[in-house]
Design an enzyme around this catalytic site. Sequence first.
Site, PDB file in Angstrom:
ATOM      1  CG  HIS A 209      -1.231   1.044   1.684  1.00  0.00           C
ATOM      2  ND1 HIS A 209      -3.085   0.778   0.923  1.00  0.00           N
ATOM      3  CD2 HIS A 209      -1.606   2.372   2.130  1.00  0.00           C
ATOM      4  CE1 HIS A 209      -3.326   2.204   1.920  1.00  0.00           C
ATOM      5  NE2 HIS A 209      -2.604   3.430   2.447  1.00  0.00           N
ATOM      6  CD  GLU A 210       1.869   3.696   3.167  1.00  0.00           C
ATOM      7  OE1 GLU A 210       2.852   4.414   3.040  1.00  0.00           O
ATOM      8  OE2 GLU A 210       0.690   3.669   4.159  1.00  0.00           O
TER       9      GLU A 210
ATOM     10  CG  HIS B 145       0.403   6.717  -0.269  1.00  0.00           C
ATOM     11  ND1 HIS B 145      -1.013   6.937  -1.384  1.00  0.00           N
ATOM     12  CD2 HIS B 145       0.165   6.147   0.776  1.00  0.00           C
ATOM     13  CE1 HIS B 145      -1.791   6.072   0.057  1.00  0.00           C
ATOM     14  NE2 HIS B 145      -1.717   6.444   0.406  1.00  0.00           N
TER      15      HIS B 145
ATOM     16  CD  GLU C   2      -4.890   6.390   2.398  1.00  0.00           C
ATOM     17  OE1 GLU C   2      -4.266   5.258   3.577  1.00  0.00           O
ATOM     18  OE2 GLU C   2      -3.330   7.200   2.373  1.00  0.00           O
TER      19      GLU C   2
END
Length: 292
Positions: A140-141, A144, A209
Amino acid sequence: MHNRRHFNGLKTAGLLGVLWAIVLGIGALVSSGTGDSAFLFLFAGFGLLMTAYGYWNSDKIAIRAMRARPISEVEAPGVYRIVRELSTTARQPMPRLYISPSQAPNAFATGRNPSNAAVCVTEGILGLLNERELRGVLGHELMHVYNRDILTSSVAAAVAGVITSLAQFLLFFGGGRRDGGNPIALIATALLAPLAATLIQLAISRTREYDADEDGSRLTGDPLALAYALRKLEAGTRSRPMCQTVELENVSHLMIANPFRGSGMARLFATHPPMGERIARLEAFAVNPPQR
């Protein structure tokens, strides 16, 4: 791995456009109220400087706020193994890795592009999640960074700050027009403009998100890993919230979970979507994977 283009990207561009429209609208009121158009250019220039500074120094600002330090592969072989594997899968350079001494479980990524990226985990999250769940969080990070979210969030934050400054200028000086300008309208603008800027910035953050959840799940191939991690993080951040300092508030939107305890109106203005909605989406992805 190619990043899927999101319709949310168009929404984000539109929201940023609205932010700048608010800046220009308030700037026009300031100029007409003072009879000096220089203020419009002054605040626009200030906004550009804030945006540039936030963009080029986003990693340093966030790392400093979390009091993080570089972590070695000897200290965290599992973190290095996961990030190296996911970066290779995405065909992107491996980011710098940091650890924060905070016992509050959280993680974030920052940096203006994949070549200047950093990923930070807290001691709390390493003690809370197993390796599968941590892999979901790190995927997920990384997304980003690969989705260029830092640029979007730094621009939104800078422009929102300019809107607030303009509105405060109106509040203190706008009612003093000699030609009988409407002070009620000026005060209303001064109060409502920062609220509008905040709401738009929160919408951008929440969009990011959802996108990172989806793209990160595609990168790891395991949406349930992130769903399990988010469920643990929801309980973990509630029981061990971070202290709500100005420094941390300025970087809280980068974190995978809202680091502060909040309820009622505080949740309305949270930078993150509700955990329940994020988990439900991830569980649905496990059954029907999203198309590329």
